[in-house]
Design an enzyme around this catalytic site. Sequence first.
Site, PDB file in Angstrom:
ATOM      1  CG  HIS A   1     -34.311  33.776  44.092  1.00  0.00           C
ATOM      2  ND1 HIS A   1     -35.053  34.735  44.752  1.00  0.00           N
ATOM      3  CD2 HIS A   1     -33.009  34.098  44.344  1.00  0.00           C
ATOM      4  CE1 HIS A   1     -34.244  35.604  45.350  1.00  0.00           C
ATOM      5  NE2 HIS A   1     -32.993  35.224  45.131  1.00  0.00           N
ATOM      6  CD  GLU A   2     -29.969  31.848  43.788  1.00  0.00           C
ATOM      7  OE1 GLU A   2     -29.217  32.660  43.209  1.00  0.00           O
ATOM      8  OE2 GLU A   2     -30.333  32.000  44.971  1.00  0.00           O
TER       9      GLU A   2
ATOM     10  CG  HIS B   1     -29.745  36.472  41.492  1.00  0.00           C
ATOM     11  ND1 HIS B   1     -29.927  37.806  41.778  1.00  0.00           N
ATOM     12  CD2 HIS B   1     -30.123  35.798  42.610  1.00  0.00           C
ATOM     13  CE1 HIS B   1     -30.413  37.931  43.005  1.00  0.00           C
ATOM     14  NE2 HIS B   1     -30.544  36.733  43.527  1.00  0.00           N
TER      15      HIS B   1
ATOM     16  CG  HIS C   1     -29.931  41.357  36.460  1.00  0.00           C
ATOM     17  ND1 HIS C   1     -30.274  41.920  37.673  1.00  0.00           N
ATOM     18  CD2 HIS C   1     -29.623  42.402  35.658  1.00  0.00           C
ATOM     19  CE1 HIS C   1     -30.192  43.230  37.588  1.00  0.00           C
ATOM     20  NE2 HIS C   1     -29.788  43.555  36.374  1.00  0.00           N
TER      21      HIS C   1
END
Length: 600
Positions: free
Chosen positions: A391-392, A395, A398
């Site tokens: 998940h991190e 980020h 991105h």
Amino acid sequence: MSERHIIPKRNELKPEDTWSTEDLYPSDGAFWEAFTLEKEKAQALTAYEGRLGESGTLLYRYFQEKEEAEEAVERLYTYTSLKSDEDTKNSVYQGMKGQMMSWLVQWQQEMAFETPELIALTEEQLAAFYREEPKLALYRRYLERVRRKKAHILSPSEEALLAAAGEMADAPDRIYGNFVNADLTFPSVQDTAGTIYPLTNGSYGTLMLNQDRCLREEAFQHLYETYEKFKNTTAAILNAHVRQNVFFARARKYGSCLEAALDRTEVPVAVYHQLIQAVHENMQPMYDYMAFRKRQLGVEELHMYDLYVPVVGDAEEEISFERAKEDVIDALGIFGEEYQAVLKSSFEQRWMDIYENEGKRSGAYSCGAKVHPFILLNHKDTLNSEFTLVHELGHAMHSYLSNQNQPAVYADYVIFVAEVASTCNEALLMHYLLNRTKDKKRRAYLLNYFLEQFRTTLYRQTMFAEFEEKIHAMAEEGEALTADVLKNLYYQLNQLYYGEHVTVDEEIAIEWARVPHFYYNFYVYQYATGFAAAIALSQRILKEGKPAVEDYLRFLKGGCSTDPISLLKIAGVDMTTAEPVEKALQYFKGLLAEMEELMA
């Protein structure tokens, strides 16, 4: 003799398990030298006050110098934030961050002249500026974003006053963070075998996954009994945060706090209301899932401390960080060699702070610094921690791709799209793990985890969003947000979202006091919308392959070069409709049917 699980001190961690803050500054001394120098450079920008309308050449030069100053200031702020989060009990770094924040508010106050001056420019002036200095076209979208808020911008003196209030406005969040992360302590808990576990905000989630029901119940009660003791304090802090949101929304002539918050990211208010309505209309799959969970656990009453434990307990396994890392790298290979190479380098270059230590900020986050992203983790060798990692990294990648492909002014993507990349990564990791799993119990265990992602993200975060909207509406009507008012509302929402198959324990009414995201000003709804968008995009990537991947990578590289709704359309999803949310909930329904068949 009972075993005790010890949380290490910061200086007991291996350097390779910590993030490389030296990539920002090699030492605290170097930070203070830079702080002195960069403050002077940043404050020199005030020489442009009253002059932005002189010429296109001058305006372009101002933007260039401001970009350079903002990059330096971001580097300073990132260093203080990371160091203070390493150990929230370390007064040196808390003081460093406090000093940085105080100056930052002062600088923002000094720079408050920019917006009114840009809004004061006429269309004729701007057209002439673009002809005079063609390079100014780089900032066209930035100017359009500022000028579209003309109705909400005040006079220069009023803007300066609002900027000066920034430090006070930040106080509730800072007070809450210090209280929860540094001051609040909980009693240890013990399982039926006599093993003693430390109870912290960080360890609570892991304890809720434990198959020992007595341990879960004790952890649940001790955690919320502790918060209950401070209910009036936490209610006062949250009330102060909501009141300052009301103040700023009204000062800027918005119709509501919700409108003010969403306007910052160019998201229509209808998207927020549409999310809540779509979830309300699809509550039955959630209720069915709770009935299924109750049957599988074989309990007469399904309590709140029974909601996280896997229903396939004997398929649970320990997942080391090294194994999680390899899974993530392989699962995201679908994005191509270039993406995968950067992913590998993130581990080699120590982008992340991996394990919990005493005083460390709980939870996880990614900070998209220009030098490279930084990721805070509290890894626990569980499947949940593996998904937190992917998940991190969503980020982080991105941020990395936006920084690499956009000029500084458009590199920072807005919050609305932030959770899409992270959740798309989770969906792809789940697909990868399920494809590698032939054992039915293991597959059921993974499906259970996926169902939990839907419950905790699409349903639970929407419940959070509804709570946040309601407390702001109450404050806007002048109602006092006392502890009892907040508890009653929160308890009623839990009853609505979980349904008759769950015994909604009274203790859960204080859960709002441990949710830091309620201090992020209408952030949580984006977990739910982001999840719905991510499910749609991951399904498209898996089905269409390269064309969908190329569209998705264009989205990741887009930063804020256009509005978030348009960026998501580039990737292949339209969030102005309820379709992504409804399709995600139908997918959830199908996963539950498969899970029930496997468990039969």
